[in-house]
Design an enzyme around this catalytic site. Structure first.
Site, PDB file in Angstrom:
ATOM      1  N   LYS A   1      49.288  36.794  28.239  1.00 25.74           N
ATOM      2  CA  LYS A   1      48.282  35.776  27.908  1.00 25.74           C
ATOM      3  C   LYS A   1      47.883  35.887  26.443  1.00 25.74           C
ATOM      4  O   LYS A   1      47.764  34.888  25.733  1.00 25.74           O
ATOM      5  CB  LYS A   1      47.061  35.916  28.836  1.00 25.74           C
ATOM      6  CG  LYS A   1      47.365  35.452  30.258  1.00 25.74           C
ATOM      7  CD  LYS A   1      46.273  35.776  31.273  1.00 25.74           C
ATOM      8  CE  LYS A   1      46.767  35.394  32.675  1.00 25.74           C
ATOM      9  NZ  LYS A   1      45.805  35.672  33.745  1.00 25.74           N
TER      10      LYS A   1
ATOM     11  N   GLN B   1      40.586  38.993  34.449  1.00 27.11           N
ATOM     12  CA  GLN B   1      41.834  39.171  35.188  1.00 27.11           C
ATOM     13  C   GLN B   1      41.539  39.717  36.588  1.00 27.11           C
ATOM     14  O   GLN B   1      40.792  40.675  36.748  1.00 27.11           O
ATOM     15  CB  GLN B   1      42.770  40.132  34.414  1.00 27.11           C
ATOM     16  CG  GLN B   1      44.152  40.279  35.013  1.00 27.11           C
ATOM     17  CD  GLN B   1      44.969  38.993  34.999  1.00 27.11           C
ATOM     18  OE1 GLN B   1      44.786  38.116  34.164  1.00 27.11           O
ATOM     19  NE2 GLN B   1      45.882  38.864  35.950  1.00 27.11           N
TER      20      GLN B   1
ATOM     21  N   ASP C   1      40.110  29.464  33.856  1.00 26.91           N
ATOM     22  CA  ASP C   1      40.926  29.735  35.049  1.00 26.91           C
ATOM     23  C   ASP C   1      40.720  28.670  36.132  1.00 26.91           C
ATOM     24  O   ASP C   1      41.528  28.568  37.061  1.00 26.91           O
ATOM     25  CB  ASP C   1      40.533  31.096  35.642  1.00 26.91           C
ATOM     26  CG  ASP C   1      41.539  32.196  35.337  1.00 26.91           C
ATOM     27  OD1 ASP C   1      42.738  31.879  35.224  1.00 26.91           O
ATOM     28  OD2 ASP C   1      41.124  33.361  35.226  1.00 26.91           O
TER      29      ASP C   1
END
Ligand code: GUN
Length: 280
Positions: free
Chosen positions: A52, A96, A119
């Site tokens: 990422k 995460q 997200d």
């Protein structure tokens, strides 16, 4: 041979489009910044987080990295999120998953400002998707829609079957297909006669987390098959939830593993980050 839906090529194309958008924003004096939080040192998470950050560097998005110890308390994590919520220069916040067992994931997701929820996991983002309002969309299902559109697969009016009902993939996938005017069925572990259901699909999306579970006899002749799973088999080779060799002769198009859905998730994260500026 079926058409190969090339996630590697399509994700590269999207990242280049995002790179151009980020460049244009910079010309207007607007920079884009993503804060990435990892708690603990799960090796798979470390690889994802590394990828990422690499993608951010490629498209010109600044990334701030927070690597917290495994024993970080929930309150400490929430306090960092609140701090990042307040920071004007931070556009996106990504925590995460999975988090260590002593931290409540739902509480953490809820703490992220929905305007920075790149997200797309926040209840407000999911609710907005459900009623067709602007908001962030979960990256993997959003990436699958892009794969279908850019491979010229028509969704409107098609029988779409999603196998799996997770919050991250199955449920938002069903909502997105519905938004594209598909006729959508969600199947799951308690579905009776699963084969009969999957055999109705013009577009079959599999996110069950079981290696090679979907064989050719689950698939209608000419269907488009999207495989969300990724597993390492006993020979250390990667495979998906779909038995690729067995399904290939039956379907008209299929995503490979690796190189199908996987690369799309990060491309759509970059897309969400660049778009966050507009939502803010
Ligand atoms: N863990 C596995 N996939 C994801 C994802 O898309 N986002 C986050 N934050 N964690 C994940």
């Amino acid at each position: 041979m079926p058409q190969l839906i090339d996630g590697k090529a399509i994700s590269a194309q999207i990242k280049d489009e995002v790179k151009e958008k980020v460049r244009q924003l910079k010309e207007q004096g607007i920079s884009v910044c993503l804060a990435v939080i990892q708690v603990g040192e799960d090796p798979a998470s470390s690889v994802y987080v590394g990828n990422k950050k690499k993608a951010c560097a490629y498209v010109g998005i600044e990334s701030l990295s927070y690597e917290l110890a495994e024993e970080t308390t929930q309150e400490e994590l929430l306090s960092l999120i609140r701090e990042l919520n307040e920071k004007k220069e931070v556009n996106g916040i990504l925590v995460q998953l999975p988090l260590p067992g002593h931290i409540d994931e739902d509480a953490v997701i809820r703490a992220i400002d929905a305007k920075k929820d790149v997200d797309g996991f926040h209840p407000q983002s999911v609710g907005a998707l459900c009623i067709g309002q602007p908001g962030f969309v979960s990256c993997t299902p959003a990436g699958i829609i892009e794969l279908l559109k850019r491979s010229n697969v028509e969704i409107a009016g098609k029988e779409c079957v999603v196998v799996g009902r997770s919050n991250i993939v199955g449920k938002p996938m069903a909502l997105l297909l519905l938004r594209e005017n598909g006729t959508v069925t969600v199947a799951h572990s308690r579905t009776k006669n699963l084969k009969e259901v999957t055999k109705r699909a013009d577009i079959l999306i599999v996110a069950v987390g079981k290696p090679k579970m979907i064989t050719g006899d689950y698939v209608k002749e000419g269907a488009v098959v999207i495989d969300v799973g990724i597993h390492r088999n006993e020979n250390n080779k990667l495979c998906g939830d779909v038995d690729y060799e067995d399904v290939s002769p039956v379907c008209s198009a299929i995503t490979p593993v690796p190189g199908g859905v996987g690369p799309m998730t990060i491309a759509m994260l970059m897309y969400n980050c660049a778009n966050s500026v507009c939502l803010q």
